[in-house]
Design an enzyme around this catalytic site. Structure first.
Site, short mmCIF file in Angstrom:
data_model
loop_
_atom_site.label_atom_id
_atom_site.label_comp_id
_atom_site.label_asym_id
_atom_site.label_seq_id
_atom_site.Cartn_x
_atom_site.Cartn_y
_atom_site.Cartn_z
N ASN A 9 28.77 45.35 169.87
CA ASN A 9 29.23 46.74 169.95
C ASN A 9 28.48 47.39 171.10
O ASN A 9 27.29 47.68 170.98
CB ASN A 9 28.94 47.45 168.62
CG ASN A 9 29.25 48.94 168.69
OD1 ASN A 9 29.85 49.43 169.65
ND2 ASN A 9 28.83 49.67 167.67
N LYS A 11 28.89 50.27 172.34
CA LYS A 11 28.74 51.73 172.20
C LYS A 11 29.13 52.42 173.51
O LYS A 11 29.98 51.90 174.23
CB LYS A 11 27.33 52.08 171.72
CG LYS A 11 26.96 51.27 170.47
CD LYS A 11 25.72 51.75 169.76
CE LYS A 11 25.47 50.87 168.54
NZ LYS A 11 24.35 51.34 167.71
N HIS A 99 31.83 53.37 161.91
CA HIS A 99 30.44 53.12 162.31
C HIS A 99 29.60 54.34 161.91
O HIS A 99 30.08 55.48 161.95
CB HIS A 99 30.36 52.89 163.82
CG HIS A 99 29.01 52.40 164.25
ND1 HIS A 99 27.94 53.25 164.43
CD2 HIS A 99 28.56 51.16 164.49
CE1 HIS A 99 26.89 52.53 164.78
NE2 HIS A 99 27.22 51.26 164.82
N GLU A 101 27.45 55.95 163.39
CA GLU A 101 27.38 57.00 164.42
C GLU A 101 28.61 57.89 164.37
O GLU A 101 28.54 59.10 164.60
CB GLU A 101 27.18 56.35 165.80
CG GLU A 101 25.75 55.83 165.96
CD GLU A 101 25.59 54.61 166.85
OE1 GLU A 101 26.51 54.30 167.65
OE2 GLU A 101 24.53 53.95 166.73
N GLU A 171 25.41 47.93 157.74
CA GLU A 171 24.45 48.36 158.76
C GLU A 171 23.56 49.47 158.20
O GLU A 171 23.96 50.64 158.20
CB GLU A 171 25.21 48.92 159.98
CG GLU A 171 26.09 47.90 160.69
CD GLU A 171 26.31 48.30 162.14
OE1 GLU A 171 25.91 47.51 163.01
OE2 GLU A 171 26.84 49.38 162.42
N GLY A 177 19.25 50.53 166.20
CA GLY A 177 18.62 51.01 167.42
C GLY A 177 17.14 51.30 167.29
O GLY A 177 16.55 51.93 168.16
N SER A 216 19.53 46.21 164.72
CA SER A 216 18.46 45.53 165.47
C SER A 216 18.51 44.01 165.31
O SER A 216 17.46 43.35 165.28
CB SER A 216 17.09 46.09 165.07
OG SER A 216 17.02 47.48 165.36
P1 13P Z 1 21.50 47.81 167.35
O1 13P Z 1 21.75 46.33 167.33
O2 13P Z 1 21.28 48.35 168.73
O3 13P Z 1 20.48 48.23 166.35
O4 13P Z 1 22.89 48.49 166.89
C1 13P Z 1 23.47 48.05 165.72
C2 13P Z 1 24.81 48.67 165.62
O5 13P Z 1 24.94 49.85 165.37
C3 13P Z 1 25.98 47.81 165.87
O6 13P Z 1 27.14 48.47 165.51
#
Ligand code: 13P
Length: 254
Positions: A9, A11, A99, A101, A171, A177, A216
């Site tokens: 992903n 982003k 997601h 976010e 997640e 992150g 992560s």
């Molecule tokens: P990270 O791997 O950067 O922690 O992000 C995970 C994520 O949100 C994947 O959708």
């Protein structure tokens, strides 16, 4: 029985030219054995989908294309939105839905996530439905309650035949992150819980649903996570932006 799936992903990172480079470099680092073992998916921003599709088709790559979001209408006066049919026409096969976010920053409710996921299925693509608890919820012993209700509401009313092809990504928000991965034991237990919830709703089709871990995930922790019976892959953020690193995550067993 379940084929592993590792999805990057990206982003809101990389322009379409950078996206082309990442996919080309990634493809040089993977071979037939990798694709046999793992479904490899990249989810670039909307502006790079067409460019990445063109590379995948021209070079006949086995990498699959995913999108990060979608609207649920077919078309119409929804300024700034992208429809499932538009994505399907671009050769997109997976769409990330709900997601954290999007839930936290853009107010997406379980009801919205449910509507979007069903629209994705209706257009012949596979939703990657995301669920996960906050740090407060985990510390308060409410992780299962939160994830359970997200599953029940986000996956309500699906065609039972779609459940086998469905992908759910667990997640934990505190691991996204932050460099703080859930322990393999905790992640494995939560992914087992996710599958149990899907089984309660849809029966044994849940044994075919792929459950991913995200948060992560990187080349150093992927093998431990993938060793868990109920973790069928990963949704990878930061570690998917560098082709060398992402290839190492995909080749986790080597
Ligand atoms: P990270 O791997 O950067 O922690 O992000 C995970 C994520 O949100 C994947 O959708």
């Amino acid at each position: 029985m379940r084929k592993n799936l590792i999805a990057g992903n990206w982003k809101m990172n990389v322009n379409h030219l950078e996206a082309i480079q990442i996919v080309q470099k990634l493809s040089y680092r993977l071979d037939v054995a990798d694709y046999e073992r793992v479904d490899v998916v990249v989810c670039p921003p909307f502006t790079a989908l067409r460019s990445v599709q063109t590379v995948i088709e021209a070079d006949r790559l086995a990498i699959k294309l995913g999108a990060q979001n979608v609207d649920w209408h077919d078309s119409g006066a929804f300024t700034g939105e992208i429809s499932p049919l538009m994505l399907q026409k671009l050769g997109v096969s997976y769409v990330i839905v709900g997601h954290s976010e999007r839930r936290q920053l853009f107010g997406e409710t379980d009801e919205v996530v449910n509507t979007k996921a069903r629209a994705v299925l209706g257009a012949g693509m596979t939703p990657i439905v995301c669920v996960g608890e906050t740090e407060e919820e985990r510390d308060g012993g409410a992780a299962e309650a939160k994830v359970g209700s997200q599953i029940r509401e986000s996956l309500a009313g699906f065609d039972p035949e779609a459940i086998a092809s469905l992908v759910v990504a667990y997640e934990p928000i505190w691991a996204i992150g932050t460099g703080r991965t859930a322990s393999a034991d905790d992640a494995g237990a939560m992914c087992a819980f996710v599958r149990d919830q899907v089984r309660e709703m849809y029966g044994e089709a849940a044994d075919s649903t792929r459950v991913l871990y995200g948060g992560s995930m990187n080349a150093g922790n992927v093998a431990g996570l993938m060793a868990k019976r109920n973790i069928d892959g990963g949704l990878v953020g930061g570690a998917s932006l560098d082709p060398d690193t992402f290839a190492s995550v995909i080749r986790y067993w080597i």
